[in-house]
Design an enzyme around this catalytic site. Structure first.
Site, PDB file in Angstrom:
ATOM      1  N   PRO A 176       0.830  -1.201   0.000  1.00 26.74           N
ATOM      2  CA  PRO A 176       0.000   0.000   0.000  1.00 26.74           C
ATOM      3  C   PRO A 176       0.865   1.251   0.000  1.00 26.74           C
ATOM      4  CG  PRO A 176      -0.799  -1.586   1.612  1.00 26.74           C
ATOM      5  CD  PRO A 176       0.519  -2.106   1.115  1.00 26.74           C
ATOM      6  N   GLU A 177       0.524   2.198  -0.872  1.00 26.01           N
ATOM      7  CA  GLU A 177       1.259   3.446  -0.936  1.00 26.01           C
ATOM      8  C   GLU A 177       0.410   4.539  -0.297  1.00 26.01           C
ATOM      9  OE1 GLU A 177       2.816   4.096  -4.862  1.00 26.01           O
ATOM     10  OE2 GLU A 177       3.669   2.090  -4.980  1.00 26.01           O
TER      11      GLU A 177
END
Length: 272
Positions: free
Chosen positions: A2-3
């Site tokens: 996840p960014e």
């Protein structure tokens, strides 16, 4: 992994249901995350009332009247709500049982995430102290990139993904922002001009804002706090499209490894 847009999506999904809830009990089933979870966490968080949920880079900060829970989702972590007492699966490592009968559950199959407790008198943390500015804040602009890039020979893509320069510009969004700005990812950071950095900073802000509005990017198994996938994948222009036609000029997109990360660019639209 996840960014920033995915983490921000989770933050928005859990903040309203968490706010003003009291943490009645903390259940740690497996403390073996990237760093061991403090055995004292249940006592530290007991009866803490949640005031807000904020974010710094890719760290979620659950602010309470007793201290802060700092959570990193790692590569596969999730935070979501279940009724308190819901049987746990093998990867359901932590539950925070709340005063409304729900529990905030932390699930992490790969266990690369982390959970830390910051006391009220702790103004910083070793994992946060050396981070650059938030990309959607007024502290981040093209002038900052230009000044910090002088005499740097590293590739501009590697440069903008350095959390000490600016936080949260992960691989997906670095690819997309460089394409939109027309900058070749291998170009030395020190050779990018001030006007091109301003364009790049603007595109970083825009692509991250668009991704947040779409709930992030689901490539494999990312789900937000509401259990829904992110839909920005449909908006990707280059990432994951190596060997396909450029959506702008129909040239064939090239894919290379840069800093051990997949890097896709258009040889026609992104000039050195």
């Amino acid at each position: 992994m996840p960014e920033l847009p995915e983490v921000e999506t989770v933050r928005r999904g859990i903040e309203a249901p968490l706010r003003q809830q009291q943490i009645i009990n903390t259940i740690i089933r497996d403390s073996r995350l990237r760093w061991p979870v403090d055995d004292a966490l249940p006592a530290l968080a007991a009866n803490a009332r949640v005031i807000a949920v904020t974010r710094r880079a890719k760290y979620l900060l659950i602010e309470t009247d007793k201290g802060r829970l700092m959570v990193h989702l790692g590569m596969s972590g999730r935070l979501y709500f279940v009724p308190a007492g819901t049987p746990a699966g093998v990867h359901d490592h932590i539950d925070w049982e709340l005063s409304n009968g729900q529990a905030l559950r932390y699930t992490d199959p790969r266990r690369f995430g982390s959970v830390h407790w910051l006391a009220l008198n702790e103004s910083g943390h070793a994992l946060l102290d050396h981070l650059g500015p938030e990309p959607l804040s007024n502290d981040f602009d093209g002038e900052l990139l230009y000044q910090r890039s002088r005499k740097r020979s590293s590739a501009v893509k590697t440069f903008i993904m350095d959390g000490r320069i600016v936080v949260g510009v992960g691989n997906i969004y670095a690819n997309e922002a460089l394409f939109r700005a027309g900058i070749h990812p291998k170009l030395a950071a020190g050779k990018v001009s001030r006007p091109r950095y301003q364009r790049l900073a603007d595109e970083i802000k825009q692509v991250l804002s668009e991704a947040i509005a779409q709930g992030g990017t689901t490539l494999k198994d990312f789900l937000g706090g509401d259990g829904k996938p992110g839909y920005f994948k449909q908006e990707l222009s280059v990432y994951g499209r190596g060997g396909l036609e450029c959506l702008r000029c129909t040239a064939v997109l090239k894919e290379v490894r840069l800093g051990q990360r997949a890097t896709v660019f258009c040889p026609n639209c992104q000039k050195r």
